[in-house]
Design a protein around this motif. Sequence first.
Motif, PDB file in Angstrom:
ATOM      1  N   ASP A 186      -0.854  -7.602   7.101  1.00 28.81           N
ATOM      2  CA  ASP A 186      -0.694  -7.434   5.657  1.00 28.81           C
ATOM      3  C   ASP A 186       0.362  -8.405   5.124  1.00 28.81           C
ATOM      4  OD1 ASP A 186       0.789  -5.946   3.258  1.00 28.81           O
ATOM      5  OD2 ASP A 186      -1.226  -5.082   3.423  1.00 28.81           O
ATOM      6  N   PRO A 187       0.209  -8.883   3.891  1.00 29.07           N
ATOM      7  CA  PRO A 187       1.234  -9.777   3.314  1.00 29.07           C
ATOM      8  C   PRO A 187       2.643  -9.149   3.271  1.00 29.07           C
ATOM      9  CG  PRO A 187      -0.750  -9.817   1.974  1.00 29.07           C
ATOM     10  CD  PRO A 187      -0.954  -8.748   3.011  1.00 29.07           C
ATOM     11  N   GLN A 188       2.732  -7.820   3.286  1.00 30.91           N
ATOM     12  CA  GLN A 188       4.038  -7.159   3.251  1.00 30.91           C
ATOM     13  C   GLN A 188       4.631  -6.945   4.648  1.00 30.91           C
ATOM     14  OE1 GLN A 188       2.865  -3.761   0.651  1.00 30.91           O
ATOM     15  NE2 GLN A 188       4.671  -4.354  -0.519  1.00 30.91           N
ATOM     16  N   ALA A 189       3.957  -7.420   5.686  1.00 28.20           N
ATOM     17  CA  ALA A 189       4.431  -7.180   7.054  1.00 28.20           C
ATOM     18  C   ALA A 189       5.814  -7.808   7.287  1.00 28.20           C
ATOM     19  CB  ALA A 189       3.429  -7.711   8.075  1.00 28.20           C
ATOM     20  N   GLY A 190       6.047  -8.983   6.754  1.00 27.18           N
ATOM     21  CA  GLY A 190       7.360  -9.613   6.921  1.00 27.18           C
ATOM     22  C   GLY A 190       8.461  -8.762   6.328  1.00 27.18           C
ATOM     23  N   GLU A 191       8.229  -8.291   5.118  1.00 28.19           N
ATOM     24  CA  GLU A 191       9.217  -7.429   4.473  1.00 28.19           C
ATOM     25  C   GLU A 191       9.367  -6.111   5.233  1.00 28.19           C
ATOM     26  OE1 GLU A 191      10.384  -5.707   0.079  1.00 28.19           O
ATOM     27  OE2 GLU A 191       8.705  -7.094   0.245  1.00 28.19           O
ATOM     28  N   ALA A 192       8.269  -5.604   5.800  1.00 29.76           N
ATOM     29  CA  ALA A 192       8.333  -4.364   6.578  1.00 29.76           C
ATOM     30  C   ALA A 192       9.232  -4.544   7.801  1.00 29.76           C
ATOM     31  CB  ALA A 192       6.935  -3.925   6.994  1.00 29.76           C
ATOM     32  N   HIS A 193       9.135  -5.689   8.476  1.00 29.48           N
ATOM     33  CA  HIS A 193      10.024  -5.959   9.611  1.00 29.48           C
ATOM     34  C   HIS A 193      11.484  -5.989   9.151  1.00 29.48           C
ATOM     35  CE1 HIS A 193       7.364  -6.654  13.003  1.00 29.48           C
ATOM     36  NE2 HIS A 193       6.546  -7.324  12.194  1.00 29.48           N
ATOM     37  N   TYR A 194      11.724  -6.603   7.997  1.00 33.99           N
ATOM     38  CA  TYR A 194      13.084  -6.665   7.451  1.00 33.99           C
ATOM     39  C   TYR A 194      13.629  -5.257   7.219  1.00 33.99           C
ATOM     40  CZ  TYR A 194      16.916  -7.593   4.226  1.00 33.99           C
ATOM     41  OH  TYR A 194      18.145  -7.625   3.620  1.00 33.99           O
TER      42      TYR A 194
ATOM     43  N   GLY B 231       0.803  -1.195   0.000  1.00 28.55           N
ATOM     44  CA  GLY B 231       0.000   0.000   0.000  1.00 28.55           C
ATOM     45  C   GLY B 231       0.848   1.262   0.000  1.00 28.55           C
ATOM     46  N   PRO B 232       0.196   2.391   0.048  1.00 35.87           N
ATOM     47  CA  PRO B 232       0.904   3.670  -0.013  1.00 35.87           C
ATOM     48  C   PRO B 232       1.861   3.899   1.160  1.00 35.87           C
ATOM     49  CG  PRO B 232      -1.494   3.983  -0.173  1.00 35.87           C
ATOM     50  CD  PRO B 232      -1.251   2.530   0.047  1.00 35.87           C
ATOM     51  N   LEU B 233       1.488   3.453   2.368  1.00 34.05           N
ATOM     52  CA  LEU B 233       2.360   3.657   3.528  1.00 34.05           C
ATOM     53  C   LEU B 233       3.643   2.838   3.398  1.00 34.05           C
ATOM     54  CD1 LEU B 233       2.763   5.070   6.199  1.00 34.05           C
ATOM     55  CD2 LEU B 233       1.367   3.308   7.297  1.00 34.05           C
ATOM     56  N   PHE B 234       3.521   1.603   2.915  1.00 37.74           N
ATOM     57  CA  PHE B 234       4.710   0.772   2.687  1.00 37.74           C
ATOM     58  C   PHE B 234       5.600   1.429   1.634  1.00 37.74           C
ATOM     59  CE2 PHE B 234       7.225  -2.584   0.821  1.00 37.74           C
ATOM     60  CZ  PHE B 234       7.628  -3.317   1.917  1.00 37.74           C
ATOM     61  N   ALA B 235       4.979   1.910   0.555  1.00 37.03           N
ATOM     62  CA  ALA B 235       5.740   2.569  -0.517  1.00 37.03           C
ATOM     63  C   ALA B 235       6.437   3.819   0.004  1.00 37.03           C
ATOM     64  CB  ALA B 235       4.812   2.922  -1.672  1.00 37.03           C
ATOM     65  N   LEU B 236       5.762   4.580   0.856  1.00 38.72           N
ATOM     66  CA  LEU B 236       6.365   5.774   1.452  1.00 38.72           C
ATOM     67  C   LEU B 236       7.589   5.386   2.290  1.00 38.72           C
ATOM     68  CD1 LEU B 236       6.287   8.830   2.243  1.00 38.72           C
ATOM     69  CD2 LEU B 236       4.889   8.107   4.202  1.00 38.72           C
ATOM     70  N   ALA B 237       7.421   4.364   3.110  1.00 36.60           N
ATOM     71  CA  ALA B 237       8.524   3.908   3.970  1.00 36.60           C
ATOM     72  C   ALA B 237       9.716   3.474   3.123  1.00 36.60           C
ATOM     73  CB  ALA B 237       8.050   2.759   4.864  1.00 36.60           C
ATOM     74  N   LYS B 238       9.436   2.712   2.081  1.00 34.52           N
ATOM     75  CA  LYS B 238      10.509   2.222   1.205  1.00 34.52           C
ATOM     76  C   LYS B 238      11.192   3.388   0.486  1.00 34.52           C
ATOM     77  CE  LYS B 238      12.279  -1.701  -0.428  1.00 34.52           C
ATOM     78  NZ  LYS B 238      11.797  -2.573  -1.456  1.00 34.52           N
ATOM     79  N   SER B 239      10.435   4.391   0.071  1.00 32.85           N
ATOM     80  CA  SER B 239      11.041   5.529  -0.623  1.00 32.85           C
ATOM     81  C   SER B 239      11.929   6.325   0.338  1.00 32.85           C
ATOM     82  CB  SER B 239       9.983   6.420  -1.265  1.00 32.85           C
ATOM     83  OG  SER B 239       9.297   7.181  -0.310  1.00 32.85           O
ATOM     84  N   LYS B 240      11.528   6.432   1.591  1.00 38.86           N
ATOM     85  CA  LYS B 240      12.369   7.118   2.585  1.00 38.86           C
ATOM     86  C   LYS B 240      13.679   6.356   2.783  1.00 38.86           C
ATOM     87  CE  LYS B 240       8.812   9.600   5.130  1.00 38.86           C
ATOM     88  NZ  LYS B 240       9.314  10.954   4.945  1.00 38.86           N
ATOM     89  N   LEU B 241      13.584   5.040   2.805  1.00 38.45           N
ATOM     90  CA  LEU B 241      14.775   4.211   2.950  1.00 38.45           C
ATOM     91  C   LEU B 241      15.726   4.429   1.773  1.00 38.45           C
ATOM     92  CD1 LEU B 241      15.973   1.917   4.790  1.00 38.45           C
ATOM     93  CD2 LEU B 241      14.901   0.316   3.233  1.00 38.45           C
ATOM     94  N   ILE B 242      15.171   4.424   0.574  1.00 42.21           N
ATOM     95  CA  ILE B 242      15.981   4.611  -0.638  1.00 42.21           C
ATOM     96  C   ILE B 242      16.630   5.992  -0.664  1.00 42.21           C
ATOM     97  CG2 ILE B 242      15.813   4.811  -3.165  1.00 42.21           C
ATOM     98  CD1 ILE B 242      13.629   2.573  -2.960  1.00 42.21           C
ATOM     99  N   GLN B 243      15.957   6.972  -0.041  1.00 45.88           N
ATOM    100  CA  GLN B 243      16.485   8.341   0.010  1.00 45.88           C
ATOM    101  C   GLN B 243      17.422   8.551   1.207  1.00 45.88           C
ATOM    102  OE1 GLN B 243      12.948  10.779   0.049  1.00 45.88           O
ATOM    103  NE2 GLN B 243      12.208   9.878  -1.860  1.00 45.88           N
ATOM    104  N   PHE B 244      17.788   7.476   1.893  1.00 47.26           N
ATOM    105  CA  PHE B 244      18.686   7.516   3.054  1.00 47.26           C
ATOM    106  C   PHE B 244      18.083   8.277   4.242  1.00 47.26           C
ATOM    107  CE2 PHE B 244      21.313   7.484  -0.835  1.00 47.26           C
ATOM    108  CZ  PHE B 244      21.814   6.201  -0.728  1.00 47.26           C
TER     109      PHE B 244
END
Length: 126
Positions: A33-41, A1-14
């Motif tokens: 959510d199915p992405q929860a495992g990846e979110a923990h990672y 979802g959008p929140l996961f995408a936001l979190a990932k974009s912040k990570l990519i932007q350091f």
Amino acid sequence: GPLFALAKSKLIQFDYAGAEEAFRAFLERFGDDPQAGEAHYWLGESLYQQKAYADSGAAYTTMIRSYPDNPRAPDALVKLARAMRLIGDKEKACLALGTLPSRYPNASGVTRDLAAVERTKSGCDN
């Protein structure tokens, strides 16, 4: 979802603190959510980049225990060992690394190579 995408974009932007905050918010709101495992990672990685090694290790541990079949779980195990080494617990690091071959026999070559580097850095016998 959008929140996961936001979190990932912040990570990519350091923006590791921003990524940590967004991944925590995602997990709080969408823990099933199915992405929860990846979110923990990625939470673990965000914390690691902030030198919060113990918290990073806790996030990787949650990921491994709760999502053992997630494709990132073998990497999380190696990164857990790295976190343990960095907080001075080389014995736990070596124990974690010792479980990799039996727990994840199909781990990628890259993951196995990283595990070998961590075994050397931690002074493991195996």
